[in-house]
Design a protein around this motif. Structure first.
Motif, PDB file in Angstrom:
ATOM      1  N   PRO A  24       0.800  -1.222   0.000  1.00 31.26           N
ATOM      2  CA  PRO A  24       0.000   0.000   0.000  1.00 31.26           C
ATOM      3  C   PRO A  24       0.842   1.286   0.000  1.00 31.26           C
ATOM      4  N   GLU A  25       1.909   1.308   0.786  1.00 28.14           N
ATOM      5  CA  GLU A  25       2.755   2.500   0.861  1.00 28.14           C
ATOM      6  C   GLU A  25       3.429   2.780  -0.480  1.00 28.14           C
ATOM      7  N   ASP A  26       3.785   1.717  -1.196  1.00 25.59           N
ATOM      8  CA  ASP A  26       4.410   1.878  -2.510  1.00 25.59           C
ATOM      9  C   ASP A  26       3.389   2.344  -3.550  1.00 25.59           C
ATOM     10  N   VAL A  27       2.150   1.882  -3.414  1.00 25.74           N
ATOM     11  CA  VAL A  27       1.081   2.382  -4.288  1.00 25.74           C
ATOM     12  C   VAL A  27       0.927   3.881  -4.083  1.00 25.74           C
ATOM     13  N   LEU A  28       0.908   4.316  -2.827  1.00 23.38           N
ATOM     14  CA  LEU A  28       0.778   5.743  -2.527  1.00 23.38           C
ATOM     15  C   LEU A  28       1.923   6.539  -3.150  1.00 23.38           C
ATOM     16  N   VAL A  29       3.140   6.076  -2.985  1.00 23.25           N
ATOM     17  CA  VAL A  29       4.301   6.773  -3.563  1.00 23.25           C
ATOM     18  C   VAL A  29       4.157   6.869  -5.079  1.00 23.25           C
ATOM     19  N   GLN A  30       3.815   5.772  -5.715  1.00 22.76           N
ATOM     20  CA  GLN A  30       3.697   5.771  -7.177  1.00 22.76           C
ATOM     21  C   GLN A  30       2.568   6.678  -7.664  1.00 22.76           C
ATOM     22  N   THR A  31       1.436   6.678  -6.972  1.00 20.74           N
ATOM     23  CA  THR A  31       0.337   7.552  -7.407  1.00 20.74           C
ATOM     24  C   THR A  31       0.715   9.019  -7.224  1.00 20.74           C
ATOM     25  N   GLN A  32       1.457   9.335  -6.178  1.00 15.30           N
ATOM     26  CA  GLN A  32       1.899  10.721  -5.994  1.00 15.30           C
ATOM     27  C   GLN A  32       2.913  11.138  -7.058  1.00 15.30           C
ATOM     28  N   ILE A  33       3.781  10.221  -7.460  1.00 13.73           N
ATOM     29  CA  ILE A  33       4.729  10.510  -8.544  1.00 13.73           C
ATOM     30  C   ILE A  33       3.966  10.753  -9.847  1.00 13.73           C
ATOM     31  N   ILE A  34       2.961   9.919 -10.126  1.00 14.98           N
ATOM     32  CA  ILE A  34       2.147  10.095 -11.332  1.00 14.98           C
ATOM     33  C   ILE A  34       1.449  11.455 -11.300  1.00 14.98           C
ATOM     34  N   GLU A  35       0.876  11.813 -10.155  1.00 11.97           N
ATOM     35  CA  GLU A  35       0.232  13.129 -10.024  1.00 11.97           C
ATOM     36  C   GLU A  35       1.213  14.253 -10.351  1.00 11.97           C
ATOM     37  N   GLN A  36       2.406  14.184  -9.798  1.00 12.81           N
ATOM     38  CA  GLN A  36       3.415  15.220 -10.051  1.00 12.81           C
ATOM     39  C   GLN A  36       3.792  15.281 -11.520  1.00 12.81           C
ATOM     40  N   GLU A  37       3.988  14.118 -12.148  1.00 15.24           N
ATOM     41  CA  GLU A  37       4.352  14.085 -13.563  1.00 15.24           C
ATOM     42  C   GLU A  37       3.261  14.683 -14.441  1.00 15.24           C
ATOM     43  N   LEU A  38       2.015  14.548 -14.023  1.00 20.94           N
ATOM     44  CA  LEU A  38       0.899  15.086 -14.802  1.00 20.94           C
ATOM     45  C   LEU A  38       0.589  16.538 -14.459  1.00 20.94           C
ATOM     46  N   GLY A  39       1.375  17.130 -13.555  1.00 22.21           N
ATOM     47  CA  GLY A  39       1.248  18.557 -13.279  1.00 22.21           C
ATOM     48  C   GLY A  39       0.544  18.933 -12.001  1.00 22.21           C
ATOM     49  N   ARG A  40       0.321  17.972 -11.111  1.00 21.18           N
ATOM     50  CA  ARG A  40      -0.361  18.274  -9.847  1.00 21.18           C
ATOM     51  C   ARG A  40       0.519  19.141  -8.960  1.00 21.18           C
ATOM     52  N   VAL A  41      -0.065  20.218  -8.475  1.00 22.23           N
ATOM     53  CA  VAL A  41       0.571  21.070  -7.475  1.00 22.23           C
ATOM     54  C   VAL A  41      -0.425  21.185  -6.325  1.00 22.23           C
ATOM     55  N   ARG A  42       0.046  20.914  -5.118  1.00 23.99           N
ATOM     56  CA  ARG A  42      -0.844  20.940  -3.948  1.00 23.99           C
ATOM     57  C   ARG A  42      -0.821  22.322  -3.303  1.00 23.99           C
ATOM     58  N   PHE A  43      -1.969  23.029  -3.434  1.00 28.14           N
ATOM     59  CA  PHE A  43      -2.107  24.358  -2.837  1.00 28.14           C
ATOM     60  C   PHE A  43      -3.090  24.343  -1.681  1.00 28.14           C
ATOM     61  N   GLU A  44      -4.245  23.752  -1.927  1.00 27.38           N
ATOM     62  CA  GLU A  44      -5.359  23.871  -1.009  1.00 27.38           C
ATOM     63  C   GLU A  44      -6.047  22.518  -0.889  1.00 27.38           C
TER      64      GLU A  44
END
Length: 158
Positions: A64-84
């Motif tokens: 599960p922890e590795d799934v979380l890391v990978q999904t966060q990497i995918i989000e970043q690669e697709l342009g996700r920026v966490r503001f709010e």
């Protein structure tokens, strides 16, 4: 089996979701099922564009922890920026379930703590897994949807 909720409300939402599915298949495992796309009202912070949401069922060998890391990497690669928290975003990938695991840590809570409160999660999940039982509430997706107090609009996206 893991169930992931994808959401996007900025940029080319359809293209972003398609790319996210491809990256999930490359890095997490086999996408066994995917719901239709649904256009949904924002939740939490309502003054923002409508979302497109989709749920995937993925067979994975990752922890599960590795799934979380990978999904966060995918989000970043697709342009996700966490503001709010709950704000507008190019992409969001939430882990709803990991098999029947119940886990709570500083970084990861499984099942997702809000899934039973959100129509935009339950409607696409019910499309592909209506009889999946929530391991805490001991209710199926269909039962959770029937009891959900959220009245946010969830419309199939053509």
């Amino acid at each position: 089996m893991i169930y992931l909720l994808l959401g996007a409300n900025l940029g080319d939402r359809v293209q972003t979701l398609h790319r996210a599915v491809d990256l999930i298949a490359e890095r997490l495992g086999t996408v066994m099922q995917q719901s239709a796309l649904y256009e949904t009202a924002p939740w939490g912070v309502v003054d923002q564009p409508a979302y497109l949401n989709q749920v995937l069922a993925v067979e994975t060998m990752l922890r599960p922890e590795d799934v979380l890391v990978q999904t966060q990497i995918i989000e970043q690669e697709l342009g996700r920026v966490r503001f709010e928290k709950w704000g507008a975003r190019v992409i969001d990938i939430d882990m709803l379930y990991y098999d029947h695991l119940i886990q709570q840590s500083d970084t990861l809570t499984i099942p997702h703590p809000y899934l039973h409160q959100r129509r935009f999660t339950l409607v696409p999940l019910a499309e592909i897994a209506p009889n999946l039982v929530h391991p805490v509430f001991k209710k199926t997706t269909s039962e959770l949807l029937a009891e959900c107090a959220d009245n946010g609009e969830v419309i199939p996206y053509l």
